[in-house]
Design a protein around this motif. Structure first.
Motif, PDB file in Angstrom:
ATOM      1  N   GLU A 227      18.013  21.703 -17.864  1.00  0.00           N
ATOM      2  CA  GLU A 227      17.447  22.194 -16.621  1.00  0.00           C
ATOM      3  C   GLU A 227      16.513  21.160 -16.006  1.00  0.00           C
ATOM      4  O   GLU A 227      16.559  20.905 -14.796  1.00  0.00           O
ATOM      5  CB  GLU A 227      16.697  23.500 -16.855  1.00  0.00           C
ATOM      6  CG  GLU A 227      16.159  24.106 -15.565  1.00  0.00           C
ATOM      7  CD  GLU A 227      15.191  25.249 -15.808  1.00  0.00           C
ATOM      8  OE1 GLU A 227      15.260  26.238 -15.068  1.00  0.00           O
ATOM      9  OE2 GLU A 227      14.371  25.135 -16.736  1.00  0.00           O
ATOM     10  N   ILE A 228      15.642  20.558 -16.817  1.00  0.00           N
ATOM     11  CA  ILE A 228      14.725  19.538 -16.312  1.00  0.00           C
ATOM     12  C   ILE A 228      15.506  18.351 -15.763  1.00  0.00           C
ATOM     13  O   ILE A 228      15.212  17.824 -14.679  1.00  0.00           O
ATOM     14  CB  ILE A 228      13.754  19.083 -17.421  1.00  0.00           C
ATOM     15  CG1 ILE A 228      12.847  20.231 -17.848  1.00  0.00           C
ATOM     16  CG2 ILE A 228      12.908  17.901 -16.936  1.00  0.00           C
ATOM     17  CD1 ILE A 228      11.992  19.908 -19.059  1.00  0.00           C
ATOM     18  N   SER A 229      16.534  17.923 -16.490  1.00  0.00           N
ATOM     19  CA  SER A 229      17.338  16.771 -16.070  1.00  0.00           C
ATOM     20  C   SER A 229      18.036  17.042 -14.746  1.00  0.00           C
ATOM     21  O   SER A 229      18.024  16.204 -13.832  1.00  0.00           O
ATOM     22  CB  SER A 229      18.367  16.430 -17.152  1.00  0.00           C
ATOM     23  OG  SER A 229      17.746  16.118 -18.379  1.00  0.00           O
ATOM     24  N   GLN A 230      18.640  18.211 -14.615  1.00  0.00           N
ATOM     25  CA  GLN A 230      19.348  18.545 -13.376  1.00  0.00           C
ATOM     26  C   GLN A 230      18.392  18.680 -12.198  1.00  0.00           C
ATOM     27  O   GLN A 230      18.702  18.235 -11.082  1.00  0.00           O
ATOM     28  CB  GLN A 230      20.135  19.837 -13.580  1.00  0.00           C
ATOM     29  CG  GLN A 230      21.279  19.717 -14.574  1.00  0.00           C
ATOM     30  CD  GLN A 230      21.881  21.060 -14.932  1.00  0.00           C
ATOM     31  OE1 GLN A 230      21.530  22.099 -14.352  1.00  0.00           O
ATOM     32  NE2 GLN A 230      22.794  21.058 -15.901  1.00  0.00           N
ATOM     33  N   THR A 231      17.233  19.281 -12.447  1.00  0.00           N
ATOM     34  CA  THR A 231      16.246  19.429 -11.374  1.00  0.00           C
ATOM     35  C   THR A 231      15.767  18.070 -10.881  1.00  0.00           C
ATOM     36  O   THR A 231      15.625  17.845  -9.671  1.00  0.00           O
ATOM     37  CB  THR A 231      15.044  20.257 -11.863  1.00  0.00           C
ATOM     38  OG1 THR A 231      15.494  21.541 -12.289  1.00  0.00           O
ATOM     39  CG2 THR A 231      14.019  20.425 -10.752  1.00  0.00           C
ATOM     40  N   LEU A 232      15.533  17.156 -11.800  1.00  0.00           N
ATOM     41  CA  LEU A 232      15.089  15.815 -11.421  1.00  0.00           C
ATOM     42  C   LEU A 232      16.162  15.077 -10.621  1.00  0.00           C
ATOM     43  O   LEU A 232      15.844  14.343  -9.672  1.00  0.00           O
ATOM     44  CB  LEU A 232      14.712  15.010 -12.665  1.00  0.00           C
ATOM     45  CG  LEU A 232      13.391  15.391 -13.335  1.00  0.00           C
ATOM     46  CD1 LEU A 232      13.234  14.666 -14.667  1.00  0.00           C
ATOM     47  CD2 LEU A 232      12.211  15.064 -12.428  1.00  0.00           C
ATOM     48  N   GLU A 233      17.413  15.266 -10.973  1.00  0.00           N
ATOM     49  CA  GLU A 233      18.496  14.631 -10.219  1.00  0.00           C
ATOM     50  C   GLU A 233      18.558  15.161  -8.793  1.00  0.00           C
ATOM     51  O   GLU A 233      18.751  14.398  -7.835  1.00  0.00           O
ATOM     52  CB  GLU A 233      19.829  14.876 -10.935  1.00  0.00           C
ATOM     53  CG  GLU A 233      19.961  14.118 -12.250  1.00  0.00           C
ATOM     54  CD  GLU A 233      21.263  14.440 -12.966  1.00  0.00           C
ATOM     55  OE1 GLU A 233      22.063  15.226 -12.396  1.00  0.00           O
ATOM     56  OE2 GLU A 233      21.493  13.923 -14.064  1.00  0.00           O
ATOM     57  N   ILE A 234      18.383  16.479  -8.638  1.00  0.00           N
ATOM     58  CA  ILE A 234      18.394  17.076  -7.302  1.00  0.00           C
ATOM     59  C   ILE A 234      17.213  16.562  -6.478  1.00  0.00           C
ATOM     60  O   ILE A 234      17.349  16.218  -5.299  1.00  0.00           O
ATOM     61  CB  ILE A 234      18.351  18.613  -7.413  1.00  0.00           C
ATOM     62  CG1 ILE A 234      19.642  19.129  -8.076  1.00  0.00           C
ATOM     63  CG2 ILE A 234      18.161  19.248  -6.043  1.00  0.00           C
ATOM     64  CD1 ILE A 234      19.600  20.610  -8.400  1.00  0.00           C
ATOM     65  N   GLU A 235      16.015  16.522  -7.109  1.00  0.00           N
ATOM     66  CA  GLU A 235      14.830  16.055  -6.404  1.00  0.00           C
ATOM     67  C   GLU A 235      14.954  14.579  -6.025  1.00  0.00           C
ATOM     68  O   GLU A 235      14.513  14.168  -4.946  1.00  0.00           O
ATOM     69  CB  GLU A 235      13.597  16.268  -7.281  1.00  0.00           C
ATOM     70  CG  GLU A 235      13.226  17.734  -7.465  1.00  0.00           C
ATOM     71  CD  GLU A 235      12.033  17.916  -8.392  1.00  0.00           C
ATOM     72  OE1 GLU A 235      11.554  16.897  -8.935  1.00  0.00           O
ATOM     73  OE2 GLU A 235      11.589  19.063  -8.560  1.00  0.00           O
ATOM     74  N   LYS A 236      15.539  13.797  -6.920  1.00  0.00           N
ATOM     75  CA  LYS A 236      15.705  12.376  -6.629  1.00  0.00           C
ATOM     76  C   LYS A 236      16.642  12.166  -5.454  1.00  0.00           C
ATOM     77  O   LYS A 236      16.393  11.328  -4.580  1.00  0.00           O
ATOM     78  CB  LYS A 236      16.246  11.663  -7.870  1.00  0.00           C
ATOM     79  CG  LYS A 236      16.328  10.144  -7.724  1.00  0.00           C
ATOM     80  CD  LYS A 236      16.787   9.499  -9.015  1.00  0.00           C
ATOM     81  CE  LYS A 236      16.846   7.977  -8.872  1.00  0.00           C
ATOM     82  NZ  LYS A 236      17.292   7.331 -10.144  1.00  0.00           N
TER      83      LYS A 236
END
Length: 380
Positions: A227-236
């Motif tokens: 979840e953290i990894s996917q959220t960071l990808e979206i934010e990036k």
């Protein structure tokens, strides 16, 4: 571990912000008044408000410090600046004290603002989701732990020391809690969110496994990591195209941004500055002129606020933040209105009961403020 960081951080901030109260105390200390030549009016206001200028100077840089250097490093930098600022504040020359005192308060404002940006991020991001609401709420509550320490240190030096040390000691002691936090902050784990953002995936997985999975790489740990990894990808991806504009790009983002700005702005325009900066002057207007009595009231006020905010911290998950926030705001409005009316009555008639009512309203007003502070958490 998160609670340990909470204790140290709120002591740090409490000691720093309580210097505003403390400065109201030094306003009435004879040695201090001699050194600073009885500051009044705009000069007294400048001495009290100067940390805000330092904080504003680093306002736009603190997010980059948190994202580039990490939450722990940002907290350490803030602590170092607070320590340096408190030492400079405590050692001004008697012949020209303003320069060093203001420089120290500027540095304290910078350090406090940086650590205020990074430390809550660290606590929120390392806390287990099950405990995050209470932990982040207690973080805000423990502001008053530092305030209690500052207020009663001031009372002790006021009543037992008659030299310059009566104000230099409590001012210098501001570096105590940041010093403790600086020594132990690297015993805390780094934020898994920051680690993943820096491609330190193995360290992030190790942290989540140890603290959120009790040493086992459970399905929950894997889900949280993903979840953290996917959220960071979206934010990036979003930030690559919009940057700071992302704050106001959509109606939802604009609403959240406006709420943050307005809450921060109005929280400083709610009347709390009267007691935070000028408690001595307020108490003098209702006939409480003895320095030791004023310091006792100051100390009692911090304990009262700590008790109220700590109690409210455990109601957050049951009642909800909005209900607590709005009810506290309404209570502050009512108490401040009565406070103003009774203060005017005392000024006209000298009625002792009106003065006592003002004192009671001060406690009720700050009870509401501590109620709000305990709910202004960084829970995600």
């Amino acid at each position: 571990m998160a609670v340990s960081s909470t204790d140290f951080k709120r002591c740090l901030h409490g000691k720093n912000v309580s210097l505003y109260v403390l400065h109201s105390d030094t306003e009435r200390l004879t040695p201090d008044r001699k050194v600073f030549d009885h500051p009044t009016g705009s000069r007294l206001g400048l001495l009290g408000a100067f940390p805000g200028f330092g904080g504003f100077a680093v306002l736009l840089f603190t997010p980059y410090i948190a994202d580039m250097l990490g939450r722990r490093m940002g907290t350490a930098i803030g602590c170092c600046l607070v320590i340096l600022g408190s030492v400079i504040q405590a050692l001004p020359q008697r012949s020209n004290p303003d320069a060093m005192f203001l420089a120290g308060r500027w540095l304290m404002g910078m350090g406090s603002n940086i650590s205020n940006a990074t430390c809550p991020l660290l606590i929120t991001e390392i806390a287990h989701p099950r405990h995050r609401g209470r932990v982040t709420t207690i973080y805000n509550t423990l502001w008053y732990l530092g305030a209690i320490m500052a207020a009663w240190t001031t009372y002790g030096t006021l009543t037992h020391i008659s030299s310059d040390l009566s104000w230099r000691l409590p001012v210098g002691l501001q570096c105590a809690m940041p010093g403790i936090q600086l020594l132990f902050v690297y015993l805390l784990p780094e934020s898994p969110r920051w680690l993943i953002s820096k491609n330190k995936h193995s360290k992030a997985k190790k942290m989540l496994t140890k603290y959120h999975g009790n040493g086992a790489e459970t399905d929950w740990v894997n889900w949280e990591y993903n979840e953290i990894s996917q959220t960071l990808e979206i934010e990036k991806a979003a930030s690559a195209s919009s940057g700071w504009y992302e704050l106001v790009r959509t109606p939802g983002n604009r609403k959240r941004c406006y709420l943050i700005l307005l809450t921060a702005f109005f929280s400083q325009c709610s009347g709390n500055g009267l007691v935070s900066y000028y408690l001595a002057a307020v108490l003098t207007t209702i006939g409480i002129t003895k320095g030791s009595d004023q310091a006792l009231i100051n100390g009692g006020l911090t304990i009262w606020c700590f008790i109220v905010s700590l109690g409210c911290a455990f109601l957050v998950d049951r009642i909800g933040r909005r209900v607590l926030f709005l009810s506290a705001g309404i209570g502050m409005l009512i108490s401040f209105t009565i406070w103003t009316a009774c203060s005017a009555t005392y000024a006209k008639t000298g009625d002792a009961s009106a003065g006592s009512a003002v004192l009671a309203m001060i406690f009720l007003f700050y009870g509401g403020k501590s109620w709000i502070l305990s709910n202004a958490s960084f829970n995600s």
